[in-house]
Design an enzyme around this catalytic site. Structure first.
Site, PDB file in Angstrom:
ATOM      1  N   GLU A  87       2.480 129.692  58.444  1.00 21.63           N
ATOM      2  CA  GLU A  87       2.142 128.264  58.382  1.00 21.63           C
ATOM      3  C   GLU A  87       2.197 127.667  59.776  1.00 21.63           C
ATOM      4  O   GLU A  87       3.137 127.943  60.542  1.00 21.63           O
ATOM      5  CB  GLU A  87       3.136 127.577  57.451  1.00 21.63           C
ATOM      6  CG  GLU A  87       2.537 126.568  56.520  1.00 21.63           C
ATOM      7  CD  GLU A  87       1.560 127.142  55.504  1.00 21.63           C
ATOM      8  OE1 GLU A  87       0.338 127.108  55.764  1.00 21.63           O
ATOM      9  OE2 GLU A  87       2.021 127.601  54.444  1.00 21.63           O
ATOM     10  N   GLU A 139     -15.063 119.468  59.068  1.00 21.38           N
ATOM     11  CA  GLU A 139     -13.785 118.797  58.793  1.00 21.38           C
ATOM     12  C   GLU A 139     -13.205 118.167  60.065  1.00 21.38           C
ATOM     13  O   GLU A 139     -12.751 117.027  60.059  1.00 21.38           O
ATOM     14  CB  GLU A 139     -12.794 119.805  58.186  1.00 21.38           C
ATOM     15  CG  GLU A 139     -11.439 119.200  57.920  1.00 21.38           C
ATOM     16  CD  GLU A 139     -10.665 119.891  56.813  1.00 21.38           C
ATOM     17  OE1 GLU A 139     -11.287 120.388  55.852  1.00 21.38           O
ATOM     18  OE2 GLU A 139      -9.434 119.915  56.901  1.00 21.38           O
ATOM     19  N   SER A 177     -19.379 112.919  42.410  1.00 21.77           N
ATOM     20  CA  SER A 177     -18.271 113.780  41.998  1.00 21.77           C
ATOM     21  C   SER A 177     -17.641 113.244  40.718  1.00 21.77           C
ATOM     22  O   SER A 177     -17.428 112.039  40.577  1.00 21.77           O
ATOM     23  CB  SER A 177     -17.218 113.818  43.110  1.00 21.77           C
ATOM     24  OG  SER A 177     -15.993 114.281  42.590  1.00 21.77           O
ATOM     25  N   THR A 191       0.382 128.492  62.079  1.00 25.74           N
ATOM     26  CA  THR A 191       0.091 129.581  63.015  1.00 25.74           C
ATOM     27  C   THR A 191      -1.401 129.638  63.336  1.00 25.74           C
ATOM     28  O   THR A 191      -1.779 130.163  64.377  1.00 25.74           O
ATOM     29  CB  THR A 191       0.532 130.935  62.422  1.00 25.74           C
ATOM     30  OG1 THR A 191       0.054 130.996  61.068  1.00 25.74           O
ATOM     31  CG2 THR A 191       2.038 131.084  62.426  1.00 25.74           C
ATOM     32  N   ASP A 192      -2.260 129.088  62.446  1.00 28.33           N
ATOM     33  CA  ASP A 192      -3.715 129.292  62.651  1.00 28.33           C
ATOM     34  C   ASP A 192      -4.212 128.628  63.933  1.00 28.33           C
ATOM     35  O   ASP A 192      -4.922 129.236  64.721  1.00 28.33           O
ATOM     36  CB  ASP A 192      -4.542 128.889  61.409  1.00 28.33           C
ATOM     37  CG  ASP A 192      -4.442 127.439  60.984  1.00 28.33           C
ATOM     38  OD1 ASP A 192      -3.605 126.683  61.537  1.00 28.33           O
ATOM     39  OD2 ASP A 192      -5.213 127.034  60.081  1.00 28.33           O
ATOM     40  N   ASP A 201      -8.019 127.434  55.977  1.00 24.50           N
ATOM     41  CA  ASP A 201      -8.404 127.041  54.618  1.00 24.50           C
ATOM     42  C   ASP A 201      -9.840 127.446  54.290  1.00 24.50           C
ATOM     43  O   ASP A 201     -10.122 127.983  53.212  1.00 24.50           O
ATOM     44  CB  ASP A 201      -8.224 125.528  54.437  1.00 24.50           C
ATOM     45  CG  ASP A 201      -6.815 125.069  54.788  1.00 24.50           C
ATOM     46  OD1 ASP A 201      -5.911 125.930  54.834  1.00 24.50           O
ATOM     47  OD2 ASP A 201      -6.617 123.864  55.008  1.00 24.50           O
ATOM     48  N   SER A 254      -5.890 122.787  49.506  1.00 24.62           N
ATOM     49  CA  SER A 254      -7.204 122.854  50.151  1.00 24.62           C
ATOM     50  C   SER A 254      -8.362 122.408  49.267  1.00 24.62           C
ATOM     51  O   SER A 254      -9.405 123.063  49.209  1.00 24.62           O
ATOM     52  CB  SER A 254      -7.480 124.254  50.678  1.00 24.62           C
ATOM     53  OG  SER A 254      -6.623 124.531  51.728  1.00 24.62           O
ATOM     54  N   SER A 255      -8.172 121.269  48.608  1.00 23.64           N
ATOM     55  CA  SER A 255      -9.297 120.731  47.837  1.00 23.64           C
ATOM     56  C   SER A 255     -10.451 120.375  48.772  1.00 23.64           C
ATOM     57  O   SER A 255     -11.614 120.516  48.402  1.00 23.64           O
ATOM     58  CB  SER A 255      -8.856 119.518  47.014  1.00 23.64           C
ATOM     59  OG  SER A 255      -8.364 118.504  47.862  1.00 23.64           O
ATOM     60  N   SER A 256     -10.154 119.952  50.014  1.00 27.63           N
ATOM     61  CA  SER A 256     -11.282 119.613  50.904  1.00 27.63           C
ATOM     62  C   SER A 256     -12.027 120.849  51.379  1.00 27.63           C
ATOM     63  O   SER A 256     -13.257 120.830  51.472  1.00 27.63           O
ATOM     64  CB  SER A 256     -10.878 118.772  52.112  1.00 27.63           C
ATOM     65  OG  SER A 256      -9.525 118.593  52.210  1.00 27.63           O
TER      66      SER A 256
END
Ligand code: GLA
Length: 380
Positions: free
Chosen positions: A25, A152, A59, A27-28, A164, A118-120
């Site tokens: 976490e 994003e 939506s 780390t990306d 994500d 990660s819904s987005s």
């Protein structure tokens, strides 16, 4: 079929999943390692091509009129709210040189928003596959991850890393995805365990400002250690030489979590799930004490899960709200997607967490199934 006009070949239905992250976490964006897996929950988009250079999005989760976005001249700042995510993907695909047609996109999702699942990314990746499908172009998945991340970051204005979108686009069923965020190389790691997600329902209003602050701290620590990014640190002891105690803790978290990702991969290969659980809990403690992104509900959920016999548990995602991932144990026969079985271990954890939340007057938590599932794909 007589009497029915055939479905236009350009139209279709695409799906992109949300994700949970087993290890690694924050780390990306430090060019490090992550180990996410795709959820069965995700975003479905029904898409139809249109000839007027307009992107029309609607939506089920956002009742109201469709948002109509002219594609020509589209630029960051032109769209706000949830529609910035699909519009941003159309913009980023065009910016990468792909010709995208006008489209009507109707979304439906079962990833709870604001739960750190990660819904987005699911919304962005479903959009990307649909637009590429309607345009009949084949964009390689690593490039699609970069394009959706750009949407994003630059269009929706959220400064996230590459995890994500990569998870949503590149995961495979029954596996966790080892992603090297520097080279974008991936390895599929077989992963089948009994898991549970606890959506703590804590709001994460602070999240965006704090996320940006953590990124800046990591960059500063890397500068002081004379490395391009914290990924380059291989011996975590070196972080003790940082003069600022806050930077010292931030860098130590990133270094130790990177190491935990690689160790987790080895343990999964050897089937040592109890030890994976211990690493999960260590990662939580590091996120709580060194990176300081945990929140009270997450700490209580982890403690209660461990008290009820879970192998390990930790907060996942950016922090300050969202979900906790619990490793209950090894995969039990018959427990899998659609099996509808919950085990004794799961019952005990759910009861302990509900009880601990009620005792502190926290909101009632939501429990979600977590089965390592397939990445984004065309459904019809
Ligand atoms: C959010 C971001 C990811 C990653 C995590 C923390 O989920 O979108 O890119 O940085 O936080 O690991």
């Amino acid at each position: 079929m007589p009497g029915r006009s055939p479905r236009p070949v350009d139209n279709g239905v695409w799906f992109a999943p949300g994700r949970a992250n087993l290890m690694g976490e924050h780390t990306d964006y430090n060019d490090g390692f992550v180990l996410p897996f795709a959820l069965a929950q995700g975003t479905t988009v029904t898409a139809a091509r249109r000839d007027d250079r307009v992107l029309s999005v609607i939506s089920r989760q956002r009742p109201g009129l469709p948002v109509e976005v002219p594609l020509d001249g589209l630029a960051p700042g032109a769209v706000d709210g949830w529609a910035a995510y699909p519009a941003g993907v159309a913009w980023a695909l065009a910016a990468a040189g792909y010709e995208i047609p006008g489209a009507t996109l109707a979304f439906d999702s079962d990833v709870p928003p604001g739960a750190g699942l990660s819904s987005s990314a699911a919304l962005e990746c479903a959009t990307a596959l649909a637009l590429a499908g309607l345009a009949r172009i084949d964009v390689p998945r690593p490039e699609l991850a970069t394009i959706t991340r750009r949407a994003e970051n630059e269009f929706a204005g959220v400064p996230s890393g590459i995890m994500d979108q990569s998870a949503s686009l590149r995961c495979q069923a029954g596996h966790a995805l080892l992603l090297d965020c520097q080279s974008l190389e991936t390895t599929q790691v077989p992963f089948s365990a009994q898991l549970l997600i606890i959506n703590t329902r804590a709001s994460h209003q602070l999240a965006e400002g704090e996320y940006g602050a953590r990124r800046r701290e990591c960059e500063e620590a890397a500068r002081e250690l004379s490395v391009p990014t914290l990924r380059s640190i291989t011996s975590c002891g070196i972080t003790a030489t940082l003069s600022d105690p806050v930077l010292r803790r931030r860098a130590r978290h990133v270094c130790t979590d990177n190491a935990r990702v690689l160790r987790t991969v080895d343990l999964l290969r050897d089937g040592k799930y109890a030890e994976v659980g211990e690493l999960l809990t260590q990662s939580h403690e590091s996120l709580r004490d060194d990176f300081e992104v945990s929140w009270p509900e997450a700490d209580v959920a982890v403690e209660a899960s461990l008290g009820a016999g879970a192998y390990g548990a930790r907060m996942i995602g950016g922090g300050f709200g969202g979900s906790v991932l619990v490793l209950l144990g090894e995969a039990a026969p018959g427990v899998g997607p659609g099996a509808g079985v919950s085990t004794g271990a799961e019952h005990r954890v759910r009861a302990a967490v509900k009880h601990a939340f009620a005792a502190r007057s926290f909101a009632i938590p939501e429990f979600l199934a977590a089965h390592p599932s397939a990445g984004a794909r065309r459904l019809r």
